[in-house]
Design an enzyme around this catalytic site. Structure first.
Site, mmCIF file in Angstrom:
data_model
loop_
_atom_site.group_PDB
_atom_site.id
_atom_site.type_symbol
_atom_site.label_atom_id
_atom_site.label_comp_id
_atom_site.label_asym_id
_atom_site.label_seq_id
_atom_site.Cartn_x
_atom_site.Cartn_y
_atom_site.Cartn_z
ATOM 1 N N ASP A 13 0.864 -1.182 0.000
ATOM 2 C CA ASP A 13 0.000 0.000 0.000
ATOM 3 C C ASP A 13 0.897 1.228 0.000
ATOM 4 O O ASP A 13 2.109 1.120 0.222
ATOM 5 C CB ASP A 13 -0.884 -0.014 1.263
ATOM 6 C CG ASP A 13 -1.779 1.214 1.347
ATOM 7 O OD1 ASP A 13 -2.425 1.544 0.339
ATOM 8 O OD2 ASP A 13 -1.815 1.872 2.413
ATOM 9 N N SER A 14 0.282 2.387 -0.219
ATOM 10 C CA SER A 14 1.039 3.633 -0.147
ATOM 11 C C SER A 14 1.484 3.939 1.284
ATOM 12 O O SER A 14 2.374 4.759 1.481
ATOM 13 C CB SER A 14 0.166 4.780 -0.653
ATOM 14 O OG SER A 14 -1.040 4.810 0.090
ATOM 15 N N TYR A 45 -0.488 8.376 -2.442
ATOM 16 C CA TYR A 45 -0.530 8.034 -3.867
ATOM 17 C C TYR A 45 -1.742 8.707 -4.539
ATOM 18 O O TYR A 45 -1.744 8.925 -5.743
ATOM 19 C CB TYR A 45 -0.667 6.516 -4.057
ATOM 20 C CG TYR A 45 0.606 5.703 -3.922
ATOM 21 C CD1 TYR A 45 1.775 6.234 -3.396
ATOM 22 C CD2 TYR A 45 0.620 4.374 -4.339
ATOM 23 C CE1 TYR A 45 2.920 5.452 -3.272
ATOM 24 C CE2 TYR A 45 1.762 3.596 -4.231
ATOM 25 C CZ TYR A 45 2.911 4.138 -3.692
ATOM 26 O OH TYR A 45 4.045 3.365 -3.582
ATOM 27 N N CYS A 76 -3.704 -1.033 -2.075
ATOM 28 C CA CYS A 76 -3.989 0.380 -2.318
ATOM 29 C C CYS A 76 -4.914 0.520 -3.537
ATOM 30 O O CYS A 76 -4.604 0.029 -4.618
ATOM 31 C CB CYS A 76 -2.664 1.090 -2.588
ATOM 32 S SG CYS A 76 -2.825 2.826 -2.941
ATOM 33 N N GLU A 157 -6.308 10.091 9.158
ATOM 34 C CA GLU A 157 -4.948 9.959 9.694
ATOM 35 C C GLU A 157 -4.696 10.910 10.855
ATOM 36 O O GLU A 157 -3.886 10.623 11.733
ATOM 37 C CB GLU A 157 -3.916 10.172 8.582
ATOM 38 C CG GLU A 157 -3.973 9.038 7.582
ATOM 39 C CD GLU A 157 -2.709 8.865 6.771
ATOM 40 O OE1 GLU A 157 -1.825 9.725 6.834
ATOM 41 O OE2 GLU A 157 -2.633 7.836 6.061
ATOM 42 N N CYS A 189 -11.156 2.976 -0.972
ATOM 43 C CA CYS A 189 -9.930 3.521 -0.398
ATOM 44 C C CYS A 189 -9.630 2.759 0.888
ATOM 45 O O CYS A 189 -10.546 2.450 1.659
ATOM 46 C CB CYS A 189 -10.101 5.014 -0.095
ATOM 47 S SG CYS A 189 -8.655 5.744 0.696
ATOM 48 N N HIS A 191 -8.492 3.617 3.650
ATOM 49 C CA HIS A 191 -8.779 4.255 4.936
ATOM 50 C C HIS A 191 -10.264 4.255 5.318
ATOM 51 O O HIS A 191 -10.599 4.371 6.488
ATOM 52 C CB HIS A 191 -8.336 5.721 4.889
ATOM 53 C CG HIS A 191 -6.859 5.912 4.873
ATOM 54 N ND1 HIS A 191 -6.046 5.334 3.928
ATOM 55 C CD2 HIS A 191 -6.051 6.634 5.695
ATOM 56 C CE1 HIS A 191 -4.797 5.705 4.162
ATOM 57 N NE2 HIS A 191 -4.771 6.482 5.226
HETATM 58 N N1 DGL Z 1 -4.009 3.830 0.032
HETATM 59 C C1 DGL Z 1 -4.642 4.878 -0.747
HETATM 60 C C2 DGL Z 1 -5.836 4.278 -1.511
HETATM 61 O O1 DGL Z 1 -6.416 3.273 -1.131
HETATM 62 C C3 DGL Z 1 -5.079 6.042 0.111
HETATM 63 C C4 DGL Z 1 -3.945 6.865 0.654
HETATM 64 C C5 DGL Z 1 -3.128 7.543 -0.427
HETATM 65 O O2 DGL Z 1 -3.638 8.410 -1.148
HETATM 66 O O3 DGL Z 1 -1.958 7.181 -0.551
HETATM 67 O O4 DGL Z 1 -6.211 4.825 -2.517
#
Ligand code: DGL
Length: 269
Positions: A13-14, A45, A76, A157, A189, A191
């Site tokens: 993941d990012s 990302y 991600c 976050e 997403c 999060h």
């Molecule tokens: N992990 C990213 C996603 O699921 C969210 C956080 C980011 O923008 O890096 O798109």
């Protein structure tokens, strides 16, 4: 492809948000060893270009390959939406690759028809049109509508989850006329599962909230089972790597994985 069941499941993941997916995998496959990589040095990302996300995703995939993983799970959504095809070109045949979008499209295909479905995610995910393309090509008469909700990631976050600020942001995005009359909403997403209850409340529990983490974990299990690649050793110990480490990442990692984990910093170059 020469894979064996005792190789680890690689996930990336990012950042630490993808731990929601790692957690769902841990729940359904407790015997598996997980190797997780969070690219905290390069997040988010969601605001980056396709080329940049592809470049980072390839570097991480090489790391997971060197660690002898049997899969790359692209936890991600932004990377799944922009880099999956390129990763397939480079890595297919060497290990299994799973994105977080196809399992959700399959879920819709098997459970819904003649309806309107909302998709919320980062700018990279929504601008890619990946969910819409998948839904329009695979599902019977489902109209997808998608909307970027970029403030949700920093909001979560920074710990604004159950308060006036988060309520105001959730209300402001989700009251968009675009989402009127949807029967379900995809949380596209990593999060967003953290605010699933608040989103449910906003829609007065009348909209099915689709949390992809569990759907992806179930599809991964099927994928490994059908290839006879489920671990038999039952060790299940895991490794968690980040490309940058701060106390803040360690703290929020606990929110996403629902237990304290030990994080190691590793530089890919
Ligand atoms: N992990 C990213 C996603 O699921 C969210 C956080 C980011 O923008 O890096 O798109």
């Amino acid at each position: 492809m020469d894979l064996n069941p005792e190789q680890a499941i690689g996930i990336f993941d990012s950042g630490v948000g993808g731990l929601t997916v790692a957690h769902a995998i841990r729940q359904i496959l407790p015997d598996e060893k997980l190797i997780y990589f969070g690219d905290t040095a390069h997040l988010p990302y969601g605001d980056k270009s396709k080329d940049t996300i592809i470049r980072y995703s390839k570097e991480i995939s090489n790391f997971l390959l060197e660690k002898s993983c049997k899969t790359i799970v692209i936890a991600c959504n932004s990377a799944s939406a922009t880099a999956y095809e390129d990763l397939k070109k480079d890595f297919e045949g060497r290990l299994l690759i799973l994105n977080v979008i196809d399992p959700v499209v399959n879920y819709l295909k098997n459970n819904f028809e003649d309806t309107k479905v909302g998709v919320i995610g980062t700018k990279a995910t929504i601008n890619s049109g990946a969910y819409e393309k998948g839904i329009l090509s695979e599902c019977r008469n489902i109209t997808p509508v998608s909307m970027a909700t970029p403030l949700f990631v920093p909001m979560i976050e920074e710990g604004f989850i159950f308060d006036d600020i988060s309520n105001a942001i959730i209300r402001s995005y989700l009251s968009s006329p675009m989402l009127k009359d949807i029967s379900s909403l995809i949380l596209a997403c990593t999060h967003y599962p953290i605010i699933k209850n608040q989103i449910n409340k906003f829609f007065a529990f009348n909209v099915e909230i689709i949390d992809s983490a569990k759907i992806v974990a179930a599809e991964l299990k099927d994928m490994l089972q059908s290839r006879d690649l489920l671990s038999r050793s039952g060790k299940g110990e895991s490794e968690f790597y980040l490309s940058d480490y701060t106390e803040h990442f360690a703290k929020i990692a606990k929110t996403f994985f629902e237990e304290k984990i030990s994080l190691r910093k590793v530089s890919l170059k």
